[in-house]
Design a protein around this motif. Structure first.
Motif, PDB file in Angstrom:
ATOM      1  N   ARG A 295      19.179  90.511  59.867  1.00 51.53           N
ATOM      2  CA  ARG A 295      18.453  89.326  59.377  1.00 51.53           C
ATOM      3  C   ARG A 295      17.578  89.693  58.171  1.00 51.53           C
ATOM      4  O   ARG A 295      17.455  88.898  57.237  1.00 51.53           O
ATOM      5  CB  ARG A 295      17.600  88.719  60.494  1.00 51.53           C
ATOM      6  CG  ARG A 295      18.376  88.247  61.709  1.00 51.53           C
ATOM      7  CD  ARG A 295      19.409  87.199  61.371  1.00 51.53           C
ATOM      8  NE  ARG A 295      20.310  86.961  62.502  1.00 51.53           N
ATOM      9  CZ  ARG A 295      21.454  86.313  62.422  1.00 51.53           C
ATOM     10  NH1 ARG A 295      21.868  85.842  61.246  1.00 51.53           N
ATOM     11  NH2 ARG A 295      22.212  86.145  63.486  1.00 51.53           N
ATOM     12  N   LYS A 296      16.999  90.872  58.193  1.00 50.98           N
ATOM     13  CA  LYS A 296      16.214  91.304  57.032  1.00 50.98           C
ATOM     14  C   LYS A 296      17.122  91.512  55.817  1.00 50.98           C
ATOM     15  O   LYS A 296      16.778  91.116  54.694  1.00 50.98           O
ATOM     16  CB  LYS A 296      15.470  92.604  57.346  1.00 50.98           C
ATOM     17  CG  LYS A 296      14.306  92.431  58.313  1.00 50.98           C
ATOM     18  CD  LYS A 296      13.523  93.724  58.436  1.00 50.98           C
ATOM     19  CE  LYS A 296      12.248  93.508  59.252  1.00 50.98           C
ATOM     20  NZ  LYS A 296      11.431  94.744  59.324  1.00 50.98           N
ATOM     21  N   ASN A 297      18.274  92.125  56.053  1.00 49.50           N
ATOM     22  CA  ASN A 297      19.230  92.316  54.958  1.00 49.50           C
ATOM     23  C   ASN A 297      19.678  90.980  54.379  1.00 49.50           C
ATOM     24  O   ASN A 297      19.800  90.817  53.162  1.00 49.50           O
ATOM     25  CB  ASN A 297      20.453  93.092  55.447  1.00 49.50           C
ATOM     26  CG  ASN A 297      20.150  94.540  55.776  1.00 49.50           C
ATOM     27  OD1 ASN A 297      19.076  95.044  55.454  1.00 49.50           O
ATOM     28  ND2 ASN A 297      21.086  95.217  56.408  1.00 49.50           N
ATOM     29  N   ALA A 299      18.053  88.125  54.437  1.00 53.71           N
ATOM     30  CA  ALA A 299      16.967  87.474  53.693  1.00 53.71           C
ATOM     31  C   ALA A 299      16.894  88.024  52.273  1.00 53.71           C
ATOM     32  O   ALA A 299      16.766  87.269  51.303  1.00 53.71           O
ATOM     33  CB  ALA A 299      15.641  87.683  54.420  1.00 53.71           C
ATOM     34  N   ALA A 300      16.977  89.346  52.131  1.00 54.95           N
ATOM     35  CA  ALA A 300      16.928  89.953  50.801  1.00 54.95           C
ATOM     36  C   ALA A 300      18.160  89.578  49.983  1.00 54.95           C
ATOM     37  O   ALA A 300      18.063  89.265  48.786  1.00 54.95           O
ATOM     38  CB  ALA A 300      16.820  91.472  50.935  1.00 54.95           C
ATOM     39  N   LEU A 301      19.327  89.601  50.634  1.00 55.48           N
ATOM     40  CA  LEU A 301      20.570  89.263  49.930  1.00 55.48           C
ATOM     41  C   LEU A 301      20.561  87.815  49.474  1.00 55.48           C
ATOM     42  O   LEU A 301      20.924  87.499  48.323  1.00 55.48           O
ATOM     43  CB  LEU A 301      21.763  89.525  50.850  1.00 55.48           C
ATOM     44  CG  LEU A 301      23.131  89.059  50.351  1.00 55.48           C
ATOM     45  CD1 LEU A 301      23.494  89.739  49.040  1.00 55.48           C
ATOM     46  CD2 LEU A 301      24.202  89.316  51.407  1.00 55.48           C
ATOM     47  N   ASN A 302      20.145  86.909  50.349  1.00 58.46           N
ATOM     48  CA  ASN A 302      20.146  85.492  49.989  1.00 58.46           C
ATOM     49  C   ASN A 302      19.148  85.191  48.873  1.00 58.46           C
ATOM     50  O   ASN A 302      19.403  84.334  48.020  1.00 58.46           O
ATOM     51  CB  ASN A 302      19.854  84.632  51.214  1.00 58.46           C
ATOM     52  CG  ASN A 302      21.060  84.519  52.128  1.00 58.46           C
ATOM     53  OD1 ASN A 302      22.177  84.869  51.742  1.00 58.46           O
ATOM     54  ND2 ASN A 302      20.848  84.041  53.345  1.00 58.46           N
ATOM     55  N   ALA A 303      18.018  85.868  48.877  1.00 59.11           N
ATOM     56  CA  ALA A 303      17.047  85.682  47.789  1.00 59.11           C
ATOM     57  C   ALA A 303      17.662  86.103  46.453  1.00 59.11           C
ATOM     58  O   ALA A 303      17.505  85.418  45.436  1.00 59.11           O
ATOM     59  CB  ALA A 303      15.777  86.472  48.080  1.00 59.11           C
ATOM     60  N   ARG A 304      18.381  87.227  46.476  1.00 57.54           N
ATOM     61  CA  ARG A 304      18.998  87.700  45.230  1.00 57.54           C
ATOM     62  C   ARG A 304      20.108  86.758  44.773  1.00 57.54           C
ATOM     63  O   ARG A 304      20.178  86.374  43.600  1.00 57.54           O
ATOM     64  CB  ARG A 304      19.565  89.110  45.430  1.00 57.54           C
ATOM     65  CG  ARG A 304      20.367  89.606  44.226  1.00 57.54           C
ATOM     66  CD  ARG A 304      20.820  91.042  44.401  1.00 57.54           C
ATOM     67  NE  ARG A 304      21.751  91.239  45.482  1.00 57.54           N
ATOM     68  CZ  ARG A 304      23.057  90.961  45.389  1.00 57.54           C
ATOM     69  NH1 ARG A 304      23.566  90.444  44.277  1.00 57.54           N
ATOM     70  NH2 ARG A 304      23.853  91.199  46.410  1.00 57.54           N
ATOM     71  N   ARG A 305      20.963  86.348  45.703  1.00 57.84           N
ATOM     72  CA  ARG A 305      22.084  85.489  45.332  1.00 57.84           C
ATOM     73  C   ARG A 305      21.596  84.113  44.883  1.00 57.84           C
ATOM     74  O   ARG A 305      22.150  83.519  43.947  1.00 57.84           O
ATOM     75  CB  ARG A 305      23.064  85.353  46.504  1.00 57.84           C
ATOM     76  CG  ARG A 305      23.880  86.623  46.757  1.00 57.84           C
ATOM     77  CD  ARG A 305      24.875  86.425  47.897  1.00 57.84           C
ATOM     78  NE  ARG A 305      25.848  85.398  47.588  1.00 57.84           N
ATOM     79  CZ  ARG A 305      27.007  85.604  46.962  1.00 57.84           C
ATOM     80  NH1 ARG A 305      27.337  86.835  46.559  1.00 57.84           N
ATOM     81  NH2 ARG A 305      27.845  84.615  46.738  1.00 57.84           N
ATOM     82  N   ALA A 306      20.565  83.598  45.543  1.00 57.85           N
ATOM     83  CA  ALA A 306      20.028  82.291  45.142  1.00 57.85           C
ATOM     84  C   ALA A 306      19.456  82.359  43.726  1.00 57.85           C
ATOM     85  O   ALA A 306      19.634  81.435  42.926  1.00 57.85           O
ATOM     86  CB  ALA A 306      18.965  81.835  46.131  1.00 57.85           C
ATOM     87  N   ALA A 307      18.777  83.470  43.410  1.00 54.17           N
ATOM     88  CA  ALA A 307      18.217  83.628  42.063  1.00 54.17           C
ATOM     89  C   ALA A 307      19.311  83.699  41.015  1.00 54.17           C
ATOM     90  O   ALA A 307      19.107  83.329  39.851  1.00 54.17           O
ATOM     91  CB  ALA A 307      17.354  84.896  42.015  1.00 54.17           C
ATOM     92  N   GLU A 308      20.489  84.152  41.425  1.00 51.70           N
ATOM     93  CA  GLU A 308      21.624  84.237  40.500  1.00 51.70           C
ATOM     94  C   GLU A 308      22.446  82.957  40.478  1.00 51.70           C
ATOM     95  O   GLU A 308      23.463  82.882  39.776  1.00 51.70           O
ATOM     96  CB  GLU A 308      22.518  85.413  40.904  1.00 51.70           C
ATOM     97  CG  GLU A 308      21.839  86.776  40.796  1.00 51.70           C
ATOM     98  CD  GLU A 308      22.639  87.890  41.459  1.00 51.70           C
ATOM     99  OE1 GLU A 308      23.658  87.579  42.128  1.00 51.70           O
ATOM    100  OE2 GLU A 308      22.250  89.064  41.317  1.00 51.70           O
TER     101      GLU A 308
END
Length: 419
Positions: A295-297, A299-308
């Protein structure tokens, strides 16, 4: 170097290559023995391409003086960017392009040459530079591993004389054969770990390769699949599908491995994994730790992908415990080292039920009952369900919503997982 000394060094290389001495130690031992026999090497570099999902190859260094350079290094693709520019300026690239197997350079001439690193060697007091490219041939190549590159320097003002060059021509191929042998073993281990999983690979390489050789074990099984992946795949371009799947597979697999689990299968966007050991309560806790890390991974992945501006998702996870058959299953010419049994079917059904009850984690009654009292405090029942194809109904459990909603509970849960 006398003929008897050359033969002794060849015998040493052969023996150490057969016993599996690491490549950097092979190189160090080779250089030290050469110096002891009057061949005054001052620096050595051996490079070999390999077959690896991340690295293009590995290099090994030795120096006659203390240095902060590592004895072994790995390098990525040399196909583009700065790495490509550096490669194209190397002596090795020049040799390949011009069909040379050997090249000798007087480093006093370095300023007039446009080769990378040659000038630095001259500045550090090296006088002569010898490079070899040993090609393996079609039957000896493995993927990109089709050459062994090596270069050698001396600080002797006279450089390498003809007798020393002859000695190196005899000796370096034997060193190369020992290093190639070590690399092939490493490639087998890497491919086994990447394609079979860590424990399965270890068992196969230990000799458990006969069809039908299995053992009955109790294990915690993990089955996960991505949420809404079909719809996402249909809404994005074909060239985005594989990066999308890879991003989320990395998040899942990294969490499982960090928690001590073994990934057994990748099934489309699904992942089958297991946690096992002498203490099954510890195995259950490890599975919960993996879910928390995932879940932590995410959250970090989704934040990066959303920013892109790229689509994001999560995953449904099912956890179950039971007896499975673990080992080689398949035909005589195509085996799979995996787990089978009713427990495997049940965990996939539990993961599927997550969609119906809208919970990202569901654990079986067997999983819940085997937790210690501290662990059971963090799970709550979602109700009793009859799983498709499974005769008996059972309670299914998920994380207490307070684990995410309350900071003190979150901290308490993380301390429980860490113990």
């Amino acid at each position: 170097m006398k003929l008897t000394s050359r033969l002794a060094l060849m015998n040493w290389l052969t023996g150490q290559g057969l016993t599996g001495l690491p490549e950097n130690e092979l190189l160090r031992g080779f250089c030290e023995r050469c110096r002891a026999e009057g061949l005054e090497l001052s620096r050595a570099l051996v490079v070999i391409d390999t077959l690896h999902p991340i690295y293009e190859g590995r290099g090994f260094r030795w120096s006659d003086r203390a240095s902060n350079e590592s004895e072994m290094f790995e390098y990525g693709s040399t196909a583009d960017g700065d790495a490509a520019k550096s490669w194209r300026r190397s002596v090795f690239f020049h040799m390949l392009e011009n069909g040379h197997d050997e090249m000798v350079i007087d480093l006093a001439d370095a300023p007039s040459m446009d080769f990378s690193q040659i000038g630095e060697l001259a500045e550090k007091g090296h006088k002569h530079y010898l490079a070899f490219v040993h090609r393996f041939g079609e039957n000896g190549a493995l993927g990109l591993m089709d050459c062994l590159y090596s270069c050698w320097t001396t600080r002797r003002d006279e450089g390498f004389d003809e007798a020393q060059l002859e000695a190196m021509r005899d000796l370096v191929p034997v060193l190369g054969l020992a290093i190639k042998s070590a690399q092939q073993v490493d490639i087998v281990r890497t491919l086994g770990r990447v394609y079979l999983g860590r424990d399965a690979s270890a068992q196969v390489l230990a000799g458990r390769i006969s069809r039908g050789v299995t053992e009955r074990i109790n294990a915690v099984l993990w089955y996960s699949d991505l949420r809404g992946s079909t719809g996402i795949s249909e809404s994005i371009g074909p060239d985005e599908i594989i990066p999308f799947l890879n991003d989320y597979a990395q998040a899942v697999i990294e969490a499982i491995h960090d928690a001590g689990g073994d990934v057994l299968k990748l099934i489309g966007d699904g992942v089958l994994a297991m946690f096992w050991g002498e203490d099954m309560a510890d195995a259950r806790r490890a599975a919960l730790r993996a879910e928390h890390l995932f879940r932590k991974n995410i959250a970090a992945l989704n934040a990066r992908r959303a920013a892109e501006g790229r689509p994001t998702t999560s995953a449904y996870i099912g956890l179950h415990v039971g007896e499975v058959f673990y080992g080689n299953i398949g035909s005589e010419d195509r085996l799979d080292f995996t787990v089978v049994g009713p427990t495997v079917n049940e965990v996939s059904r539990i993961a599927s039920m997550s969609r119906s009850v809208d919970r990202e984690l569901l654990a079986s009654s067997e999983f819940y009952k085997g937790l210690d009292a501290a662990g059971r405090r963090y799970l709550v029942s979602t109700g009793r369900y009859a799983l498709r194809g499974i005769g008996r109904a059972q309670d299914l459990y998920t994380l207490d919503p307070e684990v995410d909603a309350s900071e003190p509970v979150t901290g308490s849960y993380e301390r429980y997982l860490a113990n």
